[in-house]
Design a protein around this motif. Structure first.
Motif, PDB file in Angstrom:
ATOM      1  N   GLY A 116       0.783  -1.236  -0.006  1.00 42.69           N
ATOM      2  CA  GLY A 116      -0.060  -0.033   0.076  1.00 42.69           C
ATOM      3  C   GLY A 116       0.897   1.246   0.008  1.00 42.69           C
ATOM      4  N   THR A 117       0.480   2.281   0.612  1.00 47.75           N
ATOM      5  CA  THR A 117       1.207   3.478   0.824  1.00 47.75           C
ATOM      6  C   THR A 117       1.702   3.718   2.412  1.00 47.75           C
ATOM      7  OG1 THR A 117      -0.661   5.002   0.876  1.00 47.75           O
ATOM      8  CG2 THR A 117       0.137   4.472  -1.279  1.00 47.75           C
ATOM      9  N   THR A 118       0.968   3.247   3.080  1.00 46.78           N
ATOM     10  CA  THR A 118       1.244   3.319   4.635  1.00 46.78           C
ATOM     11  C   THR A 118       2.037   2.363   5.262  1.00 46.78           C
ATOM     12  OG1 THR A 118      -0.708   2.676   5.350  1.00 46.78           O
ATOM     13  CG2 THR A 118      -0.624   5.020   4.435  1.00 46.78           C
ATOM     14  N   TRP A 119       2.624   1.611   4.772  1.00 45.58           N
ATOM     15  CA  TRP A 119       3.009   0.104   5.382  1.00 45.58           C
ATOM     16  C   TRP A 119       3.932   0.621   6.378  1.00 45.58           C
ATOM     17  CZ3 TRP A 119       8.216  -1.581   5.350  1.00 45.58           C
ATOM     18  CH2 TRP A 119       9.048  -0.857   4.497  1.00 45.58           C
ATOM     19  N   ARG A 120       4.901   1.478   6.318  1.00 46.32           N
ATOM     20  CA  ARG A 120       5.782   1.712   7.101  1.00 46.32           C
ATOM     21  C   ARG A 120       5.178   2.351   8.411  1.00 46.32           C
ATOM     22  NH1 ARG A 120       7.710   3.797   2.313  1.00 46.32           N
ATOM     23  NH2 ARG A 120       9.940   3.072   1.755  1.00 46.32           N
ATOM     24  N   THR A 121       3.921   3.130   8.621  1.00 39.89           N
ATOM     25  CA  THR A 121       3.613   3.629   9.853  1.00 39.89           C
ATOM     26  C   THR A 121       2.264   2.821  10.487  1.00 39.89           C
ATOM     27  OG1 THR A 121       2.163   5.055   8.393  1.00 39.89           O
ATOM     28  CG2 THR A 121       4.249   5.811   9.193  1.00 39.89           C
ATOM     29  N   CYS A 122       1.555   2.013   9.562  1.00 39.13           N
ATOM     30  CA  CYS A 122       0.453   1.274   9.998  1.00 39.13           C
ATOM     31  C   CYS A 122       0.458   0.474  11.482  1.00 39.13           C
ATOM     32  CB  CYS A 122      -0.388   0.373   8.926  1.00 39.13           C
ATOM     33  SG  CYS A 122      -1.667  -0.372   9.173  1.00 39.13           S
ATOM     34  N   PRO A 123       1.590  -0.386  11.322  1.00 39.20           N
ATOM     35  CA  PRO A 123       1.550  -1.196  12.587  1.00 39.20           C
ATOM     36  C   PRO A 123       1.853  -0.104  13.847  1.00 39.20           C
ATOM     37  CG  PRO A 123       2.632  -2.307  10.754  1.00 39.20           C
ATOM     38  CD  PRO A 123       2.455  -0.994  10.432  1.00 39.20           C
ATOM     39  N   LEU A 124       2.962   0.703  13.709  1.00 45.78           N
ATOM     40  CA  LEU A 124       3.098   1.588  14.879  1.00 45.78           C
ATOM     41  C   LEU A 124       2.070   2.255  15.198  1.00 45.78           C
ATOM     42  CD1 LEU A 124       7.008   2.542  13.996  1.00 45.78           C
ATOM     43  CD2 LEU A 124       6.271   0.778  15.453  1.00 45.78           C
ATOM     44  N   ASN A 125       1.141   2.840  14.340  1.00 45.71           N
ATOM     45  CA  ASN A 125      -0.015   3.667  14.738  1.00 45.71           C
ATOM     46  C   ASN A 125      -1.080   2.778  15.451  1.00 45.71           C
ATOM     47  OD1 ASN A 125       1.119   5.738  13.212  1.00 45.71           O
ATOM     48  ND2 ASN A 125      -0.055   5.594  11.260  1.00 45.71           N
ATOM     49  N   ILE A 126      -1.091   1.526  14.992  1.00 46.62           N
ATOM     50  CA  ILE A 126      -2.020   0.697  15.853  1.00 46.62           C
ATOM     51  C   ILE A 126      -1.666   0.627  17.096  1.00 46.62           C
ATOM     52  CG2 ILE A 126      -3.072  -1.569  15.895  1.00 46.62           C
ATOM     53  CD1 ILE A 126      -3.129  -1.630  12.768  1.00 46.62           C
ATOM     54  N   ALA A 127      -0.239   0.522  17.378  1.00 46.06           N
ATOM     55  CA  ALA A 127       0.206  -0.091  18.421  1.00 46.06           C
ATOM     56  C   ALA A 127       0.104   1.278  19.371  1.00 46.06           C
ATOM     57  CB  ALA A 127       1.907  -0.535  18.385  1.00 46.06           C
ATOM     58  N   LEU A 128       0.184   2.247  18.930  1.00 44.32           N
ATOM     59  CA  LEU A 128       0.154   3.710  19.675  1.00 44.32           C
ATOM     60  C   LEU A 128      -1.306   3.764  20.106  1.00 44.32           C
ATOM     61  CD1 LEU A 128       1.101   6.273  20.681  1.00 44.32           C
ATOM     62  CD2 LEU A 128       0.673   7.303  18.563  1.00 44.32           C
ATOM     63  N   LEU A 129      -2.188   3.455  19.356  1.00 40.62           N
ATOM     64  CA  LEU A 129      -3.809   3.720  19.812  1.00 40.62           C
ATOM     65  C   LEU A 129      -4.030   2.546  20.658  1.00 40.62           C
ATOM     66  CD1 LEU A 129      -5.488   4.476  16.291  1.00 40.62           C
ATOM     67  CD2 LEU A 129      -4.798   6.088  17.945  1.00 40.62           C
ATOM     68  N   SER A 130      -3.288   1.527  20.657  1.00 40.29           N
ATOM     69  CA  SER A 130      -3.745   0.526  21.582  1.00 40.29           C
ATOM     70  C   SER A 130      -3.449   0.480  23.209  1.00 40.29           C
ATOM     71  CB  SER A 130      -3.166  -0.867  21.313  1.00 40.29           C
ATOM     72  OG  SER A 130      -1.755  -0.795  21.523  1.00 40.29           O
ATOM     73  N   VAL A 131      -2.444   1.667  23.306  1.00 41.08           N
ATOM     74  CA  VAL A 131      -1.992   1.907  24.711  1.00 41.08           C
ATOM     75  C   VAL A 131      -3.108   2.197  25.619  1.00 41.08           C
ATOM     76  CG1 VAL A 131      -0.539   3.299  26.187  1.00 41.08           C
ATOM     77  CG2 VAL A 131       0.256   2.629  23.802  1.00 41.08           C
ATOM     78  N   PRO A 132      -4.022   3.149  25.654  1.00 36.21           N
ATOM     79  CA  PRO A 132      -5.017   3.093  26.568  1.00 36.21           C
ATOM     80  C   PRO A 132      -5.908   1.736  26.808  1.00 36.21           C
ATOM     81  CG  PRO A 132      -5.236   4.862  24.936  1.00 36.21           C
ATOM     82  CD  PRO A 132      -4.454   3.820  24.189  1.00 36.21           C
ATOM     83  N   ALA A 133      -6.248   1.221  25.920  1.00 33.70           N
ATOM     84  CA  ALA A 133      -7.027   0.004  26.025  1.00 33.70           C
ATOM     85  C   ALA A 133      -6.114  -1.219  26.547  1.00 33.70           C
ATOM     86  CB  ALA A 133      -7.503  -0.689  24.545  1.00 33.70           C
ATOM     87  N   PHE A 134      -4.809  -1.160  26.249  1.00 33.90           N
ATOM     88  CA  PHE A 134      -3.789  -2.157  26.812  1.00 33.90           C
ATOM     89  C   PHE A 134      -3.767  -2.099  28.364  1.00 33.90           C
ATOM     90  CE2 PHE A 134       0.646  -3.529  28.130  1.00 33.90           C
ATOM     91  CZ  PHE A 134       0.545  -4.730  27.323  1.00 33.90           C
ATOM     92  N   ILE A 135      -3.586  -0.834  28.666  1.00 36.62           N
ATOM     93  CA  ILE A 135      -3.380  -0.572  30.302  1.00 36.62           C
ATOM     94  C   ILE A 135      -5.118  -1.030  31.032  1.00 36.62           C
ATOM     95  CG2 ILE A 135      -3.432   1.421  31.907  1.00 36.62           C
ATOM     96  CD1 ILE A 135      -1.533   2.899  30.052  1.00 36.62           C
ATOM     97  N   ALA A 136      -5.913  -0.399  30.228  1.00 32.67           N
ATOM     98  CA  ALA A 136      -7.454  -0.772  30.911  1.00 32.67           C
ATOM     99  C   ALA A 136      -7.649  -2.192  30.883  1.00 32.67           C
ATOM    100  CB  ALA A 136      -8.443  -0.072  30.123  1.00 32.67           C
ATOM    101  N   VAL A 137      -7.415  -2.980  29.852  1.00 31.63           N
ATOM    102  CA  VAL A 137      -7.743  -4.486  29.711  1.00 31.63           C
ATOM    103  C   VAL A 137      -6.724  -5.100  30.740  1.00 31.63           C
ATOM    104  CG1 VAL A 137      -7.403  -6.507  28.380  1.00 31.63           C
ATOM    105  CG2 VAL A 137      -8.468  -4.169  27.440  1.00 31.63           C
ATOM    106  N   LEU A 138      -5.655  -4.913  30.718  1.00 33.57           N
ATOM    107  CA  LEU A 138      -4.702  -5.515  31.795  1.00 33.57           C
ATOM    108  C   LEU A 138      -5.173  -5.467  33.167  1.00 33.57           C
ATOM    109  CD1 LEU A 138      -3.100  -6.387  29.319  1.00 33.57           C
ATOM    110  CD2 LEU A 138      -1.015  -5.836  30.619  1.00 33.57           C
ATOM    111  N   TRP A 139      -5.615  -4.148  33.449  1.00 34.62           N
ATOM    112  CA  TRP A 139      -6.087  -3.816  34.837  1.00 34.62           C
ATOM    113  C   TRP A 139      -7.457  -4.720  35.124  1.00 34.62           C
ATOM    114  CZ3 TRP A 139     -11.200  -2.024  35.251  1.00 34.62           C
ATOM    115  CH2 TRP A 139     -11.903  -1.663  36.486  1.00 34.62           C
ATOM    116  N   ALA A 140      -8.437  -4.950  34.080  1.00 37.73           N
ATOM    117  CA  ALA A 140      -9.301  -5.674  34.050  1.00 37.73           C
ATOM    118  C   ALA A 140      -9.079  -7.183  34.397  1.00 37.73           C
ATOM    119  CB  ALA A 140     -10.319  -5.409  32.822  1.00 37.73           C
TER     120      ALA A 140
END
Length: 213
Positions: A124-148
């Motif tokens: 595509g055109t965004t392969w360099r940034t896509c996985p890192l963007n997803i990982a960044l957006l996952s941080v709030p849920a990561f903290i919340a889910v591990l708390w749960a």
């Protein structure tokens, strides 16, 4: 959940915490994680300008279906791994099947293309940034889910951490679909999956430390 509470439940012959507290904790974690990912996405990336038009196409909903299915599968697995004495069993298929379907569709689509066009479909055109963007957006849920998960006395800490990380990554990918311009199935099969794999691996690494109760 405290150690004394777990001992009391085990002595009473009930190895798993009640379902209602589990559901409440995960509902709160999903709400906080989804809200956090939406805020991050809006502030950092923005919503794609043609979202209304592209949302009218079946291909967009096929893209959304991958992380949505993995949210459900990872939530199912996390909820069971969070409680001692509860097996996951064949329910792992709820995670494996959606990924296998996307990979299978990707192979079929790539095989139908000329050899020179295949790499563009994967990158595509965004392969360099896509996985890192997803990982960044996952941080709030990561903290919340591990708390749960931690509050429900998990005993398989690495597996529980990995399932929680996948849940966070899938939720972040679902939100990222509102921004991502990529519409090629092979792209999702590689870079979306890699983006979700990053918090999954982080959960596997951090599970023994963060989930110890």
């Amino acid at each position: 959940m405290k150690t004394d509470d777990l001992i009391s439940m085990l002595a009473a012959g009930n190895p798993a915490p009640p379902r209602a507290p589990s559901a409440r904790r995960f509902a709160l974690a999903l709400f906080c994680g989804l809200l956090g990912a939406l805020l991050l996405m809006a502030c950092l990336f923005g919503v794609r300008k043609d979202l209304a038009e592209v949302a009218a196409t079946p291909l967009f909903w096929a893209k959304v279906a991958l992380p949505a299915a993995l949210v459900l599968g990872a939530l199912w697995a996390s909820g069971r791994l969070a409680r001692p004495g509860v097996a996951v069993g064949a329910r792992w298929a709820a995670i494996g099947v959606p990924v296998a379907l996307v990979w299978g569709a990707s192979l079929v689509l790539l095989a139908a293309l000329p050899a020179g066009d295949r790499l563009a479909q994967v990158l595509g055109t965004t392969w360099r940034t896509c996985p890192l963007n997803i990982a960044l957006l996952s941080v709030p849920a990561f903290i919340a889910v591990l708390w749960a998960i931690r509050g429900l006395a998990p005993t398989r800490l690495r597996l529980a951490g990995a399932a929680g990380g996948l849940l966070a990554g899938a939720l972040a990918t679902l939100v990222y679909c509102l921004h991502c311009p990529e519409m090629a199935v092979p792209f999702w099969g590689v870079w979306y999956v890699l983006g979700m794999a990053l918090p999954t691996f982080a959960g596997w690494l951090l599970g023994p430390r963060w989930l110890r109760w």
